[in-house]
Structure formats: structure tokens, C-alpha cells
Motif scaffolding. Structure first.
Motif, PDB file in Angstrom:
ATOM      1  N   GLN A  81      73.856  26.341  24.745  1.00  0.00           N
ATOM      2  CA  GLN A  81      75.023  27.208  24.608  1.00  0.00           C
ATOM      3  C   GLN A  81      75.153  27.595  23.151  1.00  0.00           C
ATOM      4  OE1 GLN A  81      78.705  25.467  25.953  1.00  0.00           O
ATOM      5  NE2 GLN A  81      79.683  27.435  26.229  1.00  0.00           N
ATOM      6  N   GLU A  82      75.254  28.897  22.904  1.00  0.00           N
ATOM      7  CA  GLU A  82      75.333  29.380  21.536  1.00  0.00           C
ATOM      8  C   GLU A  82      76.755  29.806  21.198  1.00  0.00           C
ATOM      9  OE1 GLU A  82      73.414  32.840  18.614  1.00  0.00           O
ATOM     10  OE2 GLU A  82      72.748  32.641  20.701  1.00  0.00           O
ATOM     11  N   HIS A  83      77.183  29.427  20.011  1.00  0.00           N
ATOM     12  CA  HIS A  83      78.473  29.871  19.476  1.00  0.00           C
ATOM     13  C   HIS A  83      78.156  30.768  18.283  1.00  0.00           C
ATOM     14  CE1 HIS A  83      80.399  26.930  22.081  1.00  0.00           C
ATOM     15  NE2 HIS A  83      79.560  26.030  21.615  1.00  0.00           N
ATOM     16  N   GLY A  84      77.925  32.039  18.581  1.00  0.00           N
ATOM     17  CA  GLY A  84      77.375  32.962  17.593  1.00  0.00           C
ATOM     18  C   GLY A  84      78.227  33.163  16.372  1.00  0.00           C
ATOM     19  N   ALA A  85      79.555  33.071  16.513  1.00  0.00           N
ATOM     20  CA  ALA A  85      80.435  33.351  15.377  1.00  0.00           C
ATOM     21  C   ALA A  85      80.187  32.384  14.223  1.00  0.00           C
ATOM     22  CB  ALA A  85      81.890  33.280  15.821  1.00  0.00           C
ATOM     23  N   PHE A  86      79.747  31.165  14.541  1.00  0.00           N
ATOM     24  CA  PHE A  86      79.554  30.155  13.503  1.00  0.00           C
ATOM     25  C   PHE A  86      78.087  29.744  13.363  1.00  0.00           C
ATOM     26  CE2 PHE A  86      83.899  29.577  15.091  1.00  0.00           C
ATOM     27  CZ  PHE A  86      84.602  29.776  13.918  1.00  0.00           C
ATOM     28  N   GLY A  87      77.195  30.405  14.085  1.00  0.00           N
ATOM     29  CA  GLY A  87      75.790  30.068  13.971  1.00  0.00           C
ATOM     30  C   GLY A  87      75.472  28.668  14.437  1.00  0.00           C
ATOM     31  N   THR A  88      76.166  28.197  15.473  1.00  0.00           N
ATOM     32  CA  THR A  88      75.960  26.840  15.980  1.00  0.00           C
ATOM     33  C   THR A  88      75.454  26.890  17.418  1.00  0.00           C
ATOM     34  OG1 THR A  88      78.244  26.625  16.767  1.00  0.00           O
ATOM     35  CG2 THR A  88      77.791  25.942  14.508  1.00  0.00           C
ATOM     36  N   PHE A  89      74.754  25.819  17.785  1.00  0.00           N
ATOM     37  CA  PHE A  89      74.187  25.707  19.120  1.00  0.00           C
ATOM     38  C   PHE A  89      74.505  24.327  19.683  1.00  0.00           C
ATOM     39  CE2 PHE A  89      71.771  28.790  16.793  1.00  0.00           C
ATOM     40  CZ  PHE A  89      71.452  29.775  17.719  1.00  0.00           C
ATOM     41  N   GLU A  90      74.895  24.306  20.939  1.00  0.00           N
ATOM     42  CA  GLU A  90      75.150  23.046  21.629  1.00  0.00           C
ATOM     43  C   GLU A  90      74.077  22.862  22.684  1.00  0.00           C
ATOM     44  OE1 GLU A  90      78.380  21.825  24.853  1.00  0.00           O
ATOM     45  OE2 GLU A  90      79.271  21.966  22.845  1.00  0.00           O
ATOM     46  N   LEU A  91      73.318  21.789  22.577  1.00  0.00           N
ATOM     47  CA  LEU A  91      72.230  21.516  23.506  1.00  0.00           C
ATOM     48  C   LEU A  91      72.508  20.235  24.269  1.00  0.00           C
ATOM     49  CD1 LEU A  91      70.856  22.700  20.649  1.00  0.00           C
ATOM     50  CD2 LEU A  91      68.793  22.499  22.028  1.00  0.00           C
ATOM     51  N   GLU A  92      72.135  20.254  25.519  1.00  0.00           N
ATOM     52  CA  GLU A  92      72.214  19.060  26.353  1.00  0.00           C
ATOM     53  C   GLU A  92      70.798  18.727  26.803  1.00  0.00           C
ATOM     54  OE1 GLU A  92      74.026  17.943  30.711  1.00  0.00           O
ATOM     55  OE2 GLU A  92      75.371  18.956  29.290  1.00  0.00           O
ATOM     56  N   LEU A  93      70.299  17.565  26.399  1.00  0.00           N
ATOM     57  CA  LEU A  93      68.940  17.140  26.703  1.00  0.00           C
ATOM     58  C   LEU A  93      68.958  16.059  27.779  1.00  0.00           C
ATOM     59  CD1 LEU A  93      67.487  16.665  23.088  1.00  0.00           C
ATOM     60  CD2 LEU A  93      67.690  18.774  24.399  1.00  0.00           C
ATOM     61  N   GLU A  94      68.069  16.191  28.735  1.00  0.00           N
ATOM     62  CA  GLU A  94      67.952  15.176  29.784  1.00  0.00           C
ATOM     63  C   GLU A  94      66.731  14.314  29.477  1.00  0.00           C
ATOM     64  OE1 GLU A  94      70.112  14.506  31.984  1.00  0.00           O
ATOM     65  OE2 GLU A  94      71.400  16.269  31.688  1.00  0.00           O
ATOM     66  N   LEU A  95      66.931  13.277  28.648  1.00  0.00           N
ATOM     67  CA  LEU A  95      65.852  12.365  28.315  1.00  0.00           C
ATOM     68  C   LEU A  95      65.688  11.321  29.409  1.00  0.00           C
ATOM     69  CD1 LEU A  95      66.447  11.677  24.501  1.00  0.00           C
ATOM     70  CD2 LEU A  95      65.163  13.531  25.584  1.00  0.00           C
ATOM     71  N   PRO A  96      64.516  10.711  29.518  1.00  0.00           N
ATOM     72  CA  PRO A  96      64.333   9.618  30.487  1.00  0.00           C
ATOM     73  C   PRO A  96      65.352   8.504  30.244  1.00  0.00           C
ATOM     74  CG  PRO A  96      62.224  10.319  29.585  1.00  0.00           C
ATOM     75  CD  PRO A  96      63.275  11.019  28.780  1.00  0.00           C
ATOM     76  N   ALA A  97      65.647   7.737  31.289  1.00  0.00           N
ATOM     77  CA  ALA A  97      66.680   6.703  31.205  1.00  0.00           C
ATOM     78  C   ALA A  97      66.414   5.713  30.085  1.00  0.00           C
ATOM     79  CB  ALA A  97      66.781   5.976  32.552  1.00  0.00           C
ATOM     80  N   GLU A  98      65.130   5.381  29.845  1.00  0.00           N
ATOM     81  CA  GLU A  98      64.832   4.398  28.802  1.00  0.00           C
ATOM     82  C   GLU A  98      65.144   4.925  27.402  1.00  0.00           C
ATOM     83  OE1 GLU A  98      60.719   6.149  29.993  1.00  0.00           O
ATOM     84  OE2 GLU A  98      62.664   5.719  30.924  1.00  0.00           O
ATOM     85  N   PHE A  99      65.366   6.246  27.291  1.00  0.00           N
ATOM     86  CA  PHE A  99      65.743   6.834  26.009  1.00  0.00           C
ATOM     87  C   PHE A  99      67.219   7.243  25.979  1.00  0.00           C
ATOM     88  CE2 PHE A  99      61.130   7.694  26.208  1.00  0.00           C
ATOM     89  CZ  PHE A  99      60.740   7.027  25.047  1.00  0.00           C
ATOM     90  N   GLY A 100      67.998   6.732  26.883  1.00  0.00           N
ATOM     91  CA  GLY A 100      69.441   6.961  26.837  1.00  0.00           C
ATOM     92  C   GLY A 100      69.969   8.028  27.770  1.00  0.00           C
ATOM     93  N   GLY A 101      69.095   8.664  28.577  1.00  0.00           N
ATOM     94  CA  GLY A 101      69.567   9.668  29.526  1.00  0.00           C
ATOM     95  C   GLY A 101      70.016  10.945  28.823  1.00  0.00           C
ATOM     96  N   THR A 102      71.210  11.401  29.150  1.00  0.00           N
ATOM     97  CA  THR A 102      71.708  12.668  28.611  1.00  0.00           C
ATOM     98  C   THR A 102      72.148  12.517  27.160  1.00  0.00           C
ATOM     99  OG1 THR A 102      72.485  13.309  30.809  1.00  0.00           O
ATOM    100  CG2 THR A 102      73.374  14.536  28.938  1.00  0.00           C
ATOM    101  N   TRP A 103      71.656  13.448  26.315  1.00  0.00           N
ATOM    102  CA  TRP A 103      72.043  13.501  24.906  1.00  0.00           C
ATOM    103  C   TRP A 103      72.612  14.876  24.596  1.00  0.00           C
ATOM    104  CZ3 TRP A 103      71.553  10.182  20.568  1.00  0.00           C
ATOM    105  CH2 TRP A 103      71.065   8.905  20.873  1.00  0.00           C
TER     106      TRP A 103
END
Length: 418
Positions: A81-103
């Protein structure tokens, strides 16, 4: 570089995606790392990282999927998800469970901010990592951990304030620019067990006495700047949803911060009891706090409370007006049931009135806990068979009559037993 709780392949992928540009972890994750605390996103309760890059955040984000695949050995699902006004990006990563799952990752270009008017949204332009740290709220949140070198950048003595367990504002106009930092500080104080520094408390009182914002109490609520309106509401929502709210509100009141909402709230000695009852009766806590203001509806409009919460306060005002007209002599429980179940009121509004402990409090509480749950002792099907009633107004009136009689009967039995 190794960071506790953060998967090394994730850090390596970020370093690879930065492609030589200066890139660092910033803010709460660095603070919590130094405090040996687990860091999470305050809204969703998921592990998150705030990343600042000198240059275009979009370039890092574009390179990140390939870097993740290189480090983990397979494609990592992600949403962006991009917030263009501030040049920021929000990412949701689905890592394997042994790496903590959702980041969650917040990736931003390093930037400078300037407030055109106190309390307004800032104007933003690209800057350096040093500039980016200087725009933050408290010194303990203005540190950065560079990904390539592993160097801790602490330009504002954040480590010293962490050791002293105190919250120091970054510059003399911090609260003038953005008074929501006051509420944020109360949140941090409650969560971390910190205190406002003497200098921060002095700035808070000085800023409040000057009231440097264009909007004044009594003005059109809709004209309040964002930091006294919508952004203030968002900070309060976080306070109630994610923090030890009793401590946070107490800190806010002790430092004078409730005056940002309303002078009467700042002087309110009953908020703790009101919010206790609101929580017990499953009433949203923010409108329960607002209900103690001199003008709850005006404050609700200024904060732009959600429609449901604003409607609840409108119903509360209506109920208070009706209650003020009720004589103090005893009324039958059935009368109260009819009174409180009138069109335009809700059980939630009654619960909020109970939390205020105003007139006829005991009767309202009895209705909430007992009388509203009573039903007619004779079912509709039986009445239709034995009394020849048909579905419609007559049947409804008869059921209501039987229910009211049953409410009075049960209450009489209860009083006789006691």
C-alpha cells in the motif's frame, strides 16, 4: 548484522534492496531493541519494522521482492500500500512460521518536515537520515540503526534518556507544532513506565498557556486543525485500544494534557469511575471519556468520532434531558422498562448514562442488569390459541402487558426476599 527477534534473511534482503543507499531501522523498533522489548505495530499487534532510506523509497520497494526471494530461496507473498503524499510504503510480508509469520514493513524516504501553522499537517520534502530523525517526537524514538554498518545513530541523546527512563521532546516547539505528541507521550509513559522530563513538562504547560493554535475553544469544531481534531482522535483510539489506558489517561491529566480536549475534562475527578463502568458494560471508552466534557457533542464533532459513537452521545444527551424531567418519587419497574425502551434510545446509551452515575442511576442499572431481559410468561402461540388473538397490534400489546406485569412481579419477589 544480527537483531534479536528479526529474521536475518529479512535484514539481508533489506540491505540488498537498498543497493548501497544509506538505509536504517528507525523509531520504536530501535528503542525497544535497546530496552530488550519485543516490538509490535500498535494497531494490529504484528511485528513491524520502520525503515528509512536516503533516496527514493519506491526504488527499494521495487527491488525488495527479488531480494527476499534470493535470501529465503522462494517467492515471499506480500501486499503493498502506497501513501504517495509522504513517499511511504506499507508492506505486509507472509514469512514462513519459523520466521515469525506475518511481518509489517513501513518503508519511507528520509524527509524533512515543516509546519506551516501550529497543529496543521506538515509540508514534506526529501532530506537526509539526520533530517528524518530530527522531525520525530521524543529523543528515545529518534535513534537509527544502519543496516549496512550496524552503527547506532543517536544524535539526540536517546540512550541517555532511555537509561533515565524519561521522555524528552526533540525541540522547543514540538508540542506547538503537533500537540498529539502529548497524548503519544502519555501512551509511551504508560507502556514503558517512563516519565515526562522536567523540560517536557515545562514545555507542555507553557504551550498550553499560550494556546498557539488558530482554533479556540468555542469556535466551529469542524475548523479545528488536524492535530486538535482527527489526529488527536487517532492517538486517543490507540491509547484506549493498545495501552494500559488508566495509567495513560492519568499521566495525561497530571501533565495538563486533557485540556487539549476540554477544560472540564482536565478538572474531571470522576473519569476513572466512569470509564470503569463503561468497560464493565461494554461501552466504547473514547465516547465515555468525551461524555464528561462541557460540550460532549461539540468535542465529538471536533474529533470526528465515528458515526456510531457520535450517535451514542446524541442519544445520551436525549436520555439525560428525559431523566431530568422524571420526578424523584418511586416508579414501577415496568414504567422504567417502557421509558428506557422508547424509540430513539439504545441499551448502549443507557449503559453510558449508568457510567455517569447521574439521576436515577440505580433504576437504570436494574433495567440494564435485570428488567430488560424479562419476557412475557406466556408465549405468543399460547395466547393465539387460548385468547384467540392474531398476529398484529393486539397480540403485541397483550405480550407487552404480560411482560410489564412480570417485571413488577419479579422485582417485588426480589425485594421481599431481601
Amino acid at each position: 548484522m544480527e537483531i534479536p527477534d528479526v529474521p536475518r534473511p529479512l535484514l539481508e534482503a533489506l540491505t540488498q534492496a537498498a543497493a548501497g543507499e544509506r538505509c536504517a531501522l528507525v523509531g520504536g523498533v530501535v528503542r525497544d531493541l535497546l530496552l530488550h522489548r519485543h516490538h509490535e505495530d500498535p494497531w494490529r499487534g504484528l511485528p513491524d519494522l520502520d525503515i528509512v532510506v536516503e533516496g527514493r523509497a519506491a526504488d527499494l520497494v521495487q527491488r525488495l521482492p527479488h531480494a527476499l526471494e534470493c535470501q529465503f530461496g522462494f517467492l515471499i507473498p506480500l501486499s503493498l500500500q502506497e501513501h504517495g503524499a509522504f513517499g511511504t510504503f506499507e508492506l505486509e510480508l507472509e514469512l514462513p512460521a519459523e520466521f515469525g509469520g506475518t511481518w509489517l514493513l513501513d518503508v519511507a524516504s528520509a524527509r524533512q518536515e515543516k509546519y506551516p501553522e501550529p497543529g496543521e499537517n506538515p509540508t514534506v520534502r526529501l532530506g537526509s537520515l539526520r533530517d528524518d530523525l530530527a522531525r520525530r517526537d521524543f529523543t528515545v524514538n529518534a535513534m537509527a540503526l544502519e543496516l549496512v554498518s550496524g552503527e547506532l545513530l543517536d544524535l539526540h541523546h536517546g540512550q541517555s534518556d532511555l537509561s533515565a527512563r524519561q521522555l524528552n521532546l526533540l525541540h522547543p516547539s514540538s508540542l506547538r507544532d503537533d500537540p498529539t505528541r502529548w497524548v503519544r507521550g502519555a501512551r509511551y509513559a504508560a507502556r514503558l513506565g517512563f516519565q515526562f522530563s522536567t523540560a517536557a513538562q515545562q514545555q507542555a504547560l507553557s504551550t498550553l498557556s499560550q494556546w498557539p493554535w488558530i482554533w479556540l475553544p468555542g469556535d466551529d469544531p469542524g475548523q479545528a486543525p488536524p492535530a486538535l481534531g482527527t489526529r488527536l482522535r487517532m492517538e486517543l483510539e490507540l491509547l484506549f485500544q493498545r495501552e494500559p489506558w488508566r495509567v495513560a489517561v492519568q499521566v495525561l491529566q497530571q501533565t495538563g494534557g486533557l485540556a487539549l480536549l476540554d477544560t472540564q475534562l482536565q478538572q474531571d475527578a470522576s473519569w476513572a469511575g466512569r470509564l470503569h463502568w463503561a468497560q464493565r458494560l461494554a461501552v466504547p471508552l473514547l465516547p465515555a471519556l468525551v461524555a464528561g466534557a462541557a460540550d460532549p457533542l461539540g468535542l465529538a464533532e471536533r474529533l470526528q468520532l465515528p458515526h456510531r459513537q457520535h450517535k451514542l452521545l446524541v442519544q445520551l444527551q436525549d436520555l439525560k434531558n428525559r431523566l431530568n424531567a422524571v420526578p424523584t418519587d418511586a416508579r414501577l419497574p415496568s414504567w422504567w422498562a417502557e421509558f428506557l425502551e422508547a424509540p430513539g434510545l439504545s441499551s448502549e446509551a443507557v449503559a453510558l448514562a449508568i457510567s455517569l452515575r447521574g439521576p436515577h442511576w440505580h433504576s437504570l442499572l436494574r433495567w440494564w442488569g435485570r428488567w430488560r431481559h424479562v419476557r412475557s410468561p406466556i408465549a405468543a402461540q399460547v395466547l393465539m390459541k387460548e385468547e384467540g388473538l392474531r398476529t398484529g397490534k393486539d397480540l403485541g400489546s397483550r405480550l407487552n402487558e404480560l411482560r410489564k406485569n412480570e417485571i413488577d412481579r419479579i422485582e417485588n419477589l426480589s425485594r421481599n426476599k431481601s
